[in-house]
Design a protein around this motif. Structure first.
Motif, PDB file in Angstrom:
ATOM      1  N   ALA A  41      -3.333  -1.580  41.376  1.00 39.39           N
ATOM      2  CA  ALA A  41      -2.346  -0.850  40.575  1.00 39.39           C
ATOM      3  C   ALA A  41      -3.005  -0.311  39.307  1.00 39.39           C
ATOM      4  N   GLN A  42      -3.813  -1.128  38.666  1.00 41.34           N
ATOM      5  CA  GLN A  42      -4.518  -0.697  37.453  1.00 41.34           C
ATOM      6  C   GLN A  42      -5.439   0.484  37.746  1.00 41.34           C
ATOM      7  N   GLU A  43      -6.147   0.430  38.851  1.00 41.76           N
ATOM      8  CA  GLU A  43      -7.057   1.516  39.222  1.00 41.76           C
ATOM      9  C   GLU A  43      -6.299   2.822  39.463  1.00 41.76           C
ATOM     10  N   VAL A  44      -5.175   2.726  40.159  1.00 43.33           N
ATOM     11  CA  VAL A  44      -4.368   3.922  40.430  1.00 43.33           C
ATOM     12  C   VAL A  44      -3.862   4.514  39.114  1.00 43.33           C
ATOM     13  N   LEU A  45      -3.335   3.661  38.236  1.00 42.86           N
ATOM     14  CA  LEU A  45      -2.786   4.144  36.973  1.00 42.86           C
ATOM     15  C   LEU A  45      -3.867   4.725  36.068  1.00 42.86           C
ATOM     16  N   THR A  46      -5.031   4.111  36.062  1.00 41.37           N
ATOM     17  CA  THR A  46      -6.139   4.637  35.258  1.00 41.37           C
ATOM     18  C   THR A  46      -6.596   5.988  35.786  1.00 41.37           C
ATOM     19  N   THR A  47      -6.723   6.096  37.100  1.00 42.14           N
ATOM     20  CA  THR A  47      -7.134   7.365  37.709  1.00 42.14           C
ATOM     21  C   THR A  47      -6.111   8.458  37.415  1.00 42.14           C
ATOM     22  N   LEU A  48      -4.842   8.119  37.535  1.00 42.39           N
ATOM     23  CA  LEU A  48      -3.784   9.087  37.244  1.00 42.39           C
ATOM     24  C   LEU A  48      -3.833   9.503  35.776  1.00 42.39           C
ATOM     25  N   LYS A  49      -3.967   8.545  34.895  1.00 43.37           N
ATOM     26  CA  LYS A  49      -3.990   8.820  33.455  1.00 43.37           C
ATOM     27  C   LYS A  49      -5.157   9.737  33.081  1.00 43.37           C
ATOM     28  N   GLU A  50      -6.284   9.593  33.758  1.00 43.14           N
ATOM     29  CA  GLU A  50      -7.475  10.376  33.442  1.00 43.14           C
ATOM     30  C   GLU A  50      -7.505  11.743  34.124  1.00 43.14           C
ATOM     31  N   HIS A  51      -6.565  11.994  35.024  1.00 43.02           N
ATOM     32  CA  HIS A  51      -6.521  13.281  35.723  1.00 43.02           C
ATOM     33  C   HIS A  51      -6.210  14.389  34.713  1.00 43.02           C
ATOM     34  N   PRO A  52      -6.928  15.506  34.768  1.00 43.95           N
ATOM     35  CA  PRO A  52      -6.722  16.583  33.796  1.00 43.95           C
ATOM     36  C   PRO A  52      -5.298  17.152  33.756  1.00 43.95           C
ATOM     37  N   GLU A  53      -4.559  17.011  34.832  1.00 42.94           N
ATOM     38  CA  GLU A  53      -3.197  17.545  34.885  1.00 42.94           C
ATOM     39  C   GLU A  53      -2.123  16.475  34.678  1.00 42.94           C
ATOM     40  N   ALA A  54      -2.516  15.244  34.428  1.00 45.05           N
ATOM     41  CA  ALA A  54      -1.542  14.149  34.313  1.00 45.05           C
ATOM     42  C   ALA A  54      -0.492  14.414  33.244  1.00 45.05           C
ATOM     43  N   TRP A  55      -0.900  14.996  32.156  1.00 43.24           N
ATOM     44  CA  TRP A  55       0.037  15.230  31.058  1.00 43.24           C
ATOM     45  C   TRP A  55       1.186  16.150  31.456  1.00 43.24           C
ATOM     46  N   THR A  56       0.993  16.968  32.493  1.00 42.89           N
ATOM     47  CA  THR A  56       2.052  17.884  32.919  1.00 42.89           C
ATOM     48  C   THR A  56       3.209  17.142  33.588  1.00 42.89           C
ATOM     49  N   ARG A  57       3.012  15.878  33.859  1.00 37.03           N
ATOM     50  CA  ARG A  57       4.062  15.085  34.511  1.00 37.03           C
ATOM     51  C   ARG A  57       4.816  14.176  33.541  1.00 37.03           C
ATOM     52  N   VAL A  58       4.395  14.167  32.303  1.00 40.17           N
ATOM     53  CA  VAL A  58       4.998  13.271  31.322  1.00 40.17           C
ATOM     54  C   VAL A  58       6.490  13.539  31.172  1.00 40.17           C
ATOM     55  N   ASP A  59       6.887  14.796  31.066  1.00 46.40           N
ATOM     56  CA  ASP A  59       8.305  15.099  30.879  1.00 46.40           C
ATOM     57  C   ASP A  59       9.152  14.611  32.049  1.00 46.40           C
ATOM     58  N   THR A  60       8.641  14.769  33.264  1.00 45.15           N
ATOM     59  CA  THR A  60       9.363  14.295  34.451  1.00 45.15           C
ATOM     60  C   THR A  60       9.506  12.782  34.435  1.00 45.15           C
ATOM     61  N   ILE A  61       8.432  12.099  34.073  1.00 44.29           N
ATOM     62  CA  ILE A  61       8.470  10.630  34.017  1.00 44.29           C
ATOM     63  C   ILE A  61       9.480  10.172  32.976  1.00 44.29           C
ATOM     64  N   LEU A  62       9.434  10.767  31.787  1.00 42.79           N
ATOM     65  CA  LEU A  62      10.348  10.357  30.723  1.00 42.79           C
ATOM     66  C   LEU A  62      11.800  10.649  31.073  1.00 42.79           C
ATOM     67  N   GLU A  63      12.030  11.737  31.772  1.00 43.08           N
ATOM     68  CA  GLU A  63      13.401  12.107  32.120  1.00 43.08           C
ATOM     69  C   GLU A  63      13.977  11.285  33.266  1.00 43.08           C
ATOM     70  N   PHE A  64      13.159  10.998  34.280  1.00 41.85           N
ATOM     71  CA  PHE A  64      13.722  10.428  35.500  1.00 41.85           C
ATOM     72  C   PHE A  64      13.428   8.943  35.736  1.00 41.85           C
ATOM     73  N   SER A  65      12.480   8.380  35.050  1.00 42.14           N
ATOM     74  CA  SER A  65      12.215   6.954  35.237  1.00 42.14           C
ATOM     75  C   SER A  65      13.200   6.151  34.409  1.00 42.14           C
ATOM     76  N   SER A  66      13.664   5.052  34.969  1.00 38.90           N
ATOM     77  CA  SER A  66      14.535   4.147  34.212  1.00 38.90           C
ATOM     78  C   SER A  66      13.761   2.904  33.764  1.00 38.90           C
ATOM     79  N   ASN A  67      12.480   2.868  34.087  1.00 45.34           N
ATOM     80  CA  ASN A  67      11.623   1.729  33.754  1.00 45.34           C
ATOM     81  C   ASN A  67      10.938   1.996  32.412  1.00 45.34           C
TER      82      ASN A  67
END
Length: 104
Positions: A41-67
């Motif tokens: 899980a840590q590896e997946v999250l680190t890889t996602l966080k370091e992806h050059p386009e990851a920041w484009t998903r922040v708004d979706t995560i903040l809007e739709f995640s309840s966690n």
């Protein structure tokens, strides 16, 4: 939850719609899992966080995640892009980040 390579691939495929429930599960596994599962899980999250386009998903995560942990993770992605890539982002994207509502 067992993190399968297909699941990780879904989160890292920026041509697909982000699966928020899958991301919530991976973040949850990172905090509550043990051993190999937690490490994966840590590896997946680190890889996602370091992806050059990851920041484009922040708004979706903040809007739709309840966690709250997932939302915190999204803010870490945004912090990372501001600290490391701000000067190379196109100005219109910087303006989009500035006006997204988090900094008002």
């Amino acid at each position: 939850m067992v993190i399968l390579p297909e699941s990780a691939g879904k989160l890292l495929d920026f041509n697909q719609k982000l699966d928020i429930s899958l991301l919530d599960n991976v973040v949850g596994t990172m905090y509550t899992g043990e051993g190999t599962t937690q490490r994966m899980a840590q590896e997946v999250l680190t890889t996602l966080k370091e992806h050059p386009e990851a920041w484009t998903r922040v708004d979706t995560i903040l809007e739709f995640s309840s966690n709250q942990q997932t939302k915190y993770y999204a803010l870490q992605i945004l912090e990372n892009v501001i600290k490391t890539r701000w000067k190379v982002l196109p100005r219109e994207q910087c303006e989009g980040i500035r006006t997204c509502g988090l900094f008002q």
